[in-house]
Scaffold this motif. Structure first.
Motif, mmCIF file in Angstrom:
data_model
loop_
_atom_site.group_PDB
_atom_site.id
_atom_site.type_symbol
_atom_site.label_atom_id
_atom_site.label_comp_id
_atom_site.label_asym_id
_atom_site.label_seq_id
_atom_site.Cartn_x
_atom_site.Cartn_y
_atom_site.Cartn_z
ATOM 1 N N ASP A 65 0.828 -1.196 0.000
ATOM 2 C CA ASP A 65 0.000 0.000 0.000
ATOM 3 C C ASP A 65 0.871 1.259 0.000
ATOM 4 O OD1 ASP A 65 -2.584 0.997 -0.077
ATOM 5 O OD2 ASP A 65 -2.461 1.594 2.010
ATOM 6 N N PHE A 66 1.995 1.183 0.712
ATOM 7 C CA PHE A 66 2.929 2.310 0.743
ATOM 8 C C PHE A 66 3.436 2.593 -0.677
ATOM 9 C CE2 PHE A 66 7.324 3.887 1.288
ATOM 10 C CZ PHE A 66 7.015 5.085 1.896
ATOM 11 N N LEU A 67 3.826 1.519 -1.371
ATOM 12 C CA LEU A 67 4.292 1.667 -2.746
ATOM 13 C C LEU A 67 3.188 2.224 -3.638
ATOM 14 C CD1 LEU A 67 6.489 -1.460 -3.417
ATOM 15 C CD2 LEU A 67 7.190 0.917 -3.411
ATOM 16 N N ALA A 68 1.957 1.733 -3.384
ATOM 17 C CA ALA A 68 0.825 2.186 -4.193
ATOM 18 C C ALA A 68 0.603 3.675 -4.028
ATOM 19 C CB ALA A 68 -0.430 1.414 -3.815
ATOM 20 N N ASN A 69 0.812 4.168 -2.793
ATOM 21 C CA ASN A 69 0.638 5.598 -2.562
ATOM 22 C C ASN A 69 1.686 6.418 -3.283
ATOM 23 O OD1 ASN A 69 -1.674 6.144 -1.071
ATOM 24 N ND2 ASN A 69 -0.756 5.316 0.777
ATOM 25 N N LEU A 70 2.928 5.895 -3.311
ATOM 26 C CA LEU A 70 3.973 6.571 -4.075
ATOM 27 C C LEU A 70 3.599 6.586 -5.552
ATOM 28 C CD1 LEU A 70 7.383 5.364 -2.634
ATOM 29 C CD2 LEU A 70 6.277 7.553 -2.365
ATOM 30 N N LYS A 71 3.133 5.431 -6.001
ATOM 31 C CA LYS A 71 2.782 5.249 -7.406
ATOM 32 C C LYS A 71 1.641 6.193 -7.792
ATOM 33 C CE LYS A 71 3.297 2.993 -11.156
ATOM 34 N NZ LYS A 71 4.381 2.485 -11.909
ATOM 35 N N ASN A 72 0.844 6.543 -6.793
ATOM 36 C CA ASN A 72 -0.329 7.362 -7.071
ATOM 37 C C ASN A 72 0.025 8.766 -7.537
ATOM 38 O OD1 ASN A 72 -3.056 6.919 -7.137
ATOM 39 N ND2 ASN A 72 -3.405 8.257 -5.411
ATOM 40 N N LEU A 73 1.278 9.180 -7.295
ATOM 41 C CA LEU A 73 1.720 10.494 -7.747
ATOM 42 C C LEU A 73 1.809 10.533 -9.268
ATOM 43 C CD1 LEU A 73 2.748 13.233 -6.802
ATOM 44 C CD2 LEU A 73 5.021 12.263 -6.696
ATOM 45 N N VAL A 74 2.335 9.456 -9.839
ATOM 46 C CA VAL A 74 2.558 9.461 -11.291
ATOM 47 C C VAL A 74 1.589 8.561 -12.053
ATOM 48 C CG1 VAL A 74 4.968 10.101 -11.133
ATOM 49 C CG2 VAL A 74 4.364 7.714 -11.061
ATOM 50 N N VAL A 101 -5.832 -6.270 -14.476
ATOM 51 C CA VAL A 101 -4.892 -5.181 -14.296
ATOM 52 C C VAL A 101 -5.473 -4.183 -13.286
ATOM 53 C CG1 VAL A 101 -5.788 -3.853 -16.258
ATOM 54 C CG2 VAL A 101 -3.456 -3.496 -15.539
ATOM 55 N N VAL A 102 -4.588 -3.605 -12.486
ATOM 56 C CA VAL A 102 -4.997 -2.539 -11.560
ATOM 57 C C VAL A 102 -4.267 -1.264 -11.973
ATOM 58 C CG1 VAL A 102 -5.073 -1.765 -9.173
ATOM 59 C CG2 VAL A 102 -5.262 -4.169 -9.681
ATOM 60 N N ILE A 103 -5.010 -0.214 -12.238
ATOM 61 C CA ILE A 103 -4.388 1.036 -12.664
ATOM 62 C C ILE A 103 -4.826 2.165 -11.745
ATOM 63 C CG2 ILE A 103 -4.673 2.785 -14.475
ATOM 64 C CD1 ILE A 103 -3.724 0.905 -16.450
ATOM 65 N N GLY A 104 -3.857 2.977 -11.364
ATOM 66 C CA GLY A 104 -4.145 4.104 -10.482
ATOM 67 C C GLY A 104 -4.038 5.419 -11.232
ATOM 68 N N GLU A 105 -4.718 6.416 -10.711
ATOM 69 C CA GLU A 105 -4.672 7.737 -11.355
ATOM 70 C C GLU A 105 -3.447 8.505 -10.843
ATOM 71 O OE1 GLU A 105 -8.240 9.654 -10.040
ATOM 72 O OE2 GLU A 105 -7.660 9.497 -7.952
ATOM 73 N N ASP A 106 -2.979 9.506 -11.601
ATOM 74 C CA ASP A 106 -1.868 10.323 -11.106
ATOM 75 C C ASP A 106 -2.402 11.558 -10.376
ATOM 76 O OD1 ASP A 106 -2.339 12.384 -13.048
ATOM 77 O OD2 ASP A 106 -1.370 11.116 -14.538
ATOM 78 N N TYR A 107 -1.471 12.336 -9.829
ATOM 79 C CA TYR A 107 -1.867 13.463 -8.990
ATOM 80 C C TYR A 107 -2.691 14.487 -9.765
ATOM 81 C CZ TYR A 107 -1.415 16.618 -5.039
ATOM 82 O OH TYR A 107 -1.686 17.401 -3.965
ATOM 83 N N PHE A 108 -2.288 14.738 -10.993
ATOM 84 C CA PHE A 108 -2.977 15.722 -11.825
ATOM 85 C C PHE A 108 -4.424 15.295 -12.093
ATOM 86 C CE2 PHE A 108 -3.897 17.545 -16.076
ATOM 87 C CZ PHE A 108 -3.786 18.881 -15.734
#
Lengths: 104, 163
Positions: free
Chosen positions: A34-43, B75-82
């Motif tokens: 989850d920690f990595l996922a939060n970092l990943k969430n930036l980009v 697949v799991v995809i997350g959004e970016d900050y923007f």
């Protein structure tokens, strides 16, 4: 064991049916992942840790369904469906169900 | 004076995160789309349909099925900050959210591609009854640090044909 999501097994005849079989698992996130996922969430982009986690969870649900079908003496499960729900913060339930059959 | 500088520092961090999210996130998305298009062209020969096989037989297709098995790709995809900030703004104004349309589009196509790759590696000739399923992970309202990500799973029955 034949597993399909269509309502028969091609080329084989149904000799007996045993009703519904199902398997479920509830998984929570791993703290490190989850920690990595939060970092990943930036980009943005794919979160590999979660992909692996959910793949494992789905496999486990299917495994449990197969065990139940084997108890009945079935050798095929047809028309399988998945159902998911978020049950608590950061946890999800994965449920898979289908009809157990004997085919020959 | 001190409060003023700390407020300025916060704003600066926000803007830097926004720029990183926009630039790196945009770059990753572009790279991902390029690889998706390339692999889609590569696997164009492999038929994937969302009809059960008996419908094909009714149409007049000659299907000689030798074997069938279940395959899935996810697949799991997350959004970016923007994108996250854009999504936040959309809560006020409504309307189309183009940033998230592209996010879901690439997640879906990636899931179907993984399904195809898995089916091909197990020796299948075609895939029938494709179905898609979504799971939204950790979408907590009101939590600023919530990781908004979506899981997409594609699954179906792979067929091996007699030739």
């Amino acid at each position: 064991m034949f597993i399909t999501n269509i309502d028969y097994v091609p080329g084989l005849k149904i000799t007996e049916h045993y009703g519904l079989v199902s398997g479920s698992t509830v998984r929570a996130k791993h703290f490190g992942k989850d920690f990595l996922a939060n970092l990943k969430n930036l980009v943005g982009g794919e979160i590999k840790g979660y992909t692996e986690l959910l793949e494992e969870a789905r496999d486990e649900a299917i495994e449990r369904m197969i065990l139940q079908a084997e108890d009945f003496g079935a050798n095929a499960i047809v028309n399988i469906r998945f159902s998911t729900a978020s049950v608590a913060q950061g946890a999800a339930e994965i449920y898979v169900y289908g009809t157990a059959l004997k085919v020959s | 004076m001190n409060e003023y500088t700390s407020g300025l520092a916060n704003l600066l961090v926000f803007v830097v995160l926004l720029i990183i999210g926009y630039c790196v996130g945009g770059f990753i998305e572009k790279k991902h789309f390029n690889s998706i298009v390339e692999r889609e062209n590569k696997f164009l020969y492999f038929p994937v349909i969302n009809l059960p096989p008996q419908r094909l037989v009714e149409i007049g297709e000659d299907l000689q099925i030798e074997n069938c098995f279940f395959v899935s790709g996810l697949v799991v995809i997350g959004e970016d900050y923007f994108k996250r900030i854009l999504g936040f703004l959309a809560n006020f104004f409504g309307g189309r959210l183009l940033s998230h349309e592209s996010l879901l589009d690439r997640a879906r196509r990636e899931a179907i591609l993984r399904l195809k790759e898995k089916a091909i590696s197990q020796g299948a000739d075609m895939l029938v009854n494709l179905q898609l399923q979504y799971l939204s992970i950790n979408k907590e309202t009101g939590n600023q640090n919530a990781t908004n990500s979506v899981e997409i799973m594609a699954y179906g029955t792979a067929l091996k044909l007699k030739i």
